[in-house]
Design an enzyme around this catalytic site. Structure first.
Site, PDB file in Angstrom:
ATOM      1  CB  SER A  90      -0.941  -0.050   1.213  1.00  0.00           C
ATOM      2  OG  SER A  90      -1.843   1.025   1.215  1.00  0.00           O
TER       3      SER A  90
ATOM      4  CG  ASP B 235       8.155   4.970 -11.018  1.00  0.00           C
ATOM      5  OD1 ASP B 235       8.782   3.937 -11.315  1.00  0.00           O
ATOM      6  OD2 ASP B 235       6.913   5.017 -10.959  1.00  0.00           O
TER       7      ASP B 235
ATOM      8  CE  LYS C  37      -4.725  -2.385   0.967  1.00  0.00           C
ATOM      9  NZ  LYS C  37      -5.012  -1.045   0.418  1.00  0.00           N
TER      10      LYS C  37
END
Length: 558
Positions: free
Chosen positions: A300, A311, A325
């Site tokens: 999560s 990223d 998740k």
């Protein structure tokens, strides 16, 4: 001709809208029809069934079953459990500051995890204390009570308004007389930073256990303190971190990337569930090399943190693939004080990847292999993939673990031994120096035998599976002699197992005992001594060249 074309286009659009309205109408009709069937069915059950029905129990069971068919996170909370949802989101509640758990062999609840510097620990309650009564009311499970309901009643009695007092009477294993403790309740904030310390003269370490209110603030404070102690590199440990508040993840990422950068977006069925979230503040440090540790328990908001930093090529992710998740839940109020935690959208991190697992089987996420996943690129052009979770830039394989350790870690016997050790030793060495002696290890083994600790060996189960396969294929009789010989070799030998896995068993026992004295922080500090992931992270951070190369090299498909 143009009027004919206009007419046909208009007719086509009307037809499409009609089909859409027709589909919506059919959906609404089906919903109304089946709700009507359910109401009529339960009405007749209630009127004519031979025994009196428990409406709360039966209808809640129906609700829970229906939600279980959707995803693991959409959950119904009855009016006596809504505080649990609020505590999960905020990390706050008013009480004594300790987890409790029900012990079937005792028929009572015990103090299972008192938090450091909280009312329970400050009053003198210890791990393993058996709760007898609260404010004079006896708490012992009756035969008619469910264990979960009984535990909830004990938990409810321990909670209350901040500043109010209560008396808890307990039986401490190893003592003859019950002990009574007077405790003043207060607002309990569960700290999300488990441990923050220097590992080397230039490498700081922060371990996070969740994302609750003020997590980003606490990490900022910890990082500032580490920098003041000389930290020029950071290990951010998100292993076992199940996530929490998305906003805290965004603010945490903002510590390391510039203002105005996208961290996560959500996409759902309705407009309100679709949004893009960017960093809002000036960063704390744009240059410090960072390694983020992850594993299967990273989920999560923790995955948003790891994925966003990956990223933007701002950190090296190391360890194992995360849980996957990528679903957003929002609380919705229902009648009579009940609530629904409802999945409304999916997370997408800056590269465009959705971190949600491909599918779930038996409640566990299934990830697509990179060879079948879609490609995305980081800010620097590195190739990354979707398919569920965040794949690490540097994978650190887990050491093999026998079933013996899994059973032991979850056993009451290990817990009880730590309780007995705590109650017969006033003090122990520091977490980094503590160890059991050879004599104490022998005593531990004797204790487990006395308590009839048992475990299932994987080899025996696999042999039984092989027998069944051979039976189906017609080879069982022919291979009987070989099966018997192999079974003799695999005979359960506890003495061999406890000697062969001695180092691993000692580590588990010592960690549990350290936690009884020094709480979660002490246990985390103890584990750092032999932590394979942390060692690899320190080594990577010590090589500027290797660190930089990882953040500039494209990953290849597996």
């Amino acid at each position: 001709m143009k009027y004919v074309l206009f007419f046909l286009l208009t007719l086509s659009a009307a037809s499409a809208n009609g089909q859409k309205m027709s589909a919506t109408g059919r959906h609404n009709f089906e919903t109304s029809k089946h709700l009507d069937i359910f109401n009529s069915l339960y009405r007749d059950l209630d009127l004519y069934y031979v025994d009196t029905l428990d409406a709360k129990k039966n209808i809640e069971n129906a609700l829970l079953y229906m939600l279980s068919q959707l995803d693991p996170y959409t959950t119904y909370y009855s009016n006596d459990n809504t505080e649990e949802l609020k505590q999960m989101a905020t990390g706050k509640y008013a009480g004594i500051g300790s987890l409790i758990s029900f012990r079937n062999d005792l028929g009572r609840c015990i103090i299972s995890d008192p938090y450091r510097d909280m009312p329970a620990a400050e009053a003198g309650l210890r791990l393993g204390d058996i709760i007898l009564s609260i404010d004079g009311k006896e708490f012992a499970k009756t035969d008619k009570q469910e264990a979960a309901d009984f535990s909830s009643s004990v938990s409810e009695a321990l909670r209350g308004l901040p500043g109010t007092t209560l008396e808890v009477r307990v039986r401490r294993p190893g003592t003859d007389k019950p002990l009574t403790f007077k405790i003043t309740r207060r607002t309990i904030t569960i700290p999300s930073v488990t441990l923050s310390e220097m590992l080397t003269d230039s490498t700081g370490y922060i371990a996070l256990n969740g994302f609750t209110e003020n997590t980003a603030r606490d990490v900022r404070l910890a990082l500032v303190a580490l920098k003041q102690q000389g930290a020029r590199r950071l290990i951010l440990d998100l292993r076992g971190n199940g996530g929490g508040l998305m906003g805290e993840a965004i603010q945490l990422v903002n510590l390391f990337i510039p203002r105005g950068k996208e961290v996560v977006s959500t996409r759902g069925k309705v407009k309100e569930s679709t949004a893009t979230y960017k960093t809002q503040a000036e960063p704390l440090d744009l240059e410090m090399p960072v390694v983020v540790l992850t594993d299967f328990g990273t989920a999560s908001a923790a995955e948003i943190t790891a994925g966003a930093l990956q990223d933007y090529d701002r950190a090296v992710v190391m360890g194992r693939r995360t849980y996957g998740k990528g679903l957003v839940q929002e609380p919705r109020e229902l009648p009579y004080g009940t609530m629904l935690k409802l999945t409304t959208s999916k997370y997408y991190i800056p590269s465009g990847r959705c971190i949600q697992a491909y599918k779930f089987e038996d409640g566990r996420p299934v990830h697509r292999p990179d060879s079948l996943a879609d490609e995305f690129t980081t800010a620097a052009g590195r190739i990354v993939y979707d398919g569920g979770g965040i794949a690490p830039d540097v994978e650190v394989a887990l050491d093999s673990m026998p079933n013996l350790l899994l059973y032991l870690a979850a056993s009451d016997e290990l817990f009880d031994y730590a309780v007995r050790y705590r109650n017969t030793h006033d003090t122990i060495a520091s977490p980094t120096d503590f160890s059991l002696t050879e004599t104490e290890y022998a005593q531990f083994r004797a204790f487990l035998k006395e308590k009839n600790f048992t475990y299932d060996r994987q080899s025996a189960r696999l042999l039984e599976t092989l027998r069944k396969v051979a039976q189906r294929e017609g080879y069982a009789e022919e291979a009987q002699t070989e099966f018997n010989a192999l079974e003799a070799k695999l005979t359960h030998n506890e003495d061999f197992d406890f000697e062969h896995w001695k180092n691993e068993i000692l580590k588990l026992a010592e960690q549990t005992i350290v936690a009884a004295y020094y709480y979660d922080e002490g246990a985390a500090r103890y584990l750092l001594k032999t932590d394979k992931d942390v060692k690899a992270a320190v080594e990577l951070l010590s090589s500027k060249e290797n660190y930089g190369q990882i953040l500039s090299s494209p990953r290849k498909r597996k």
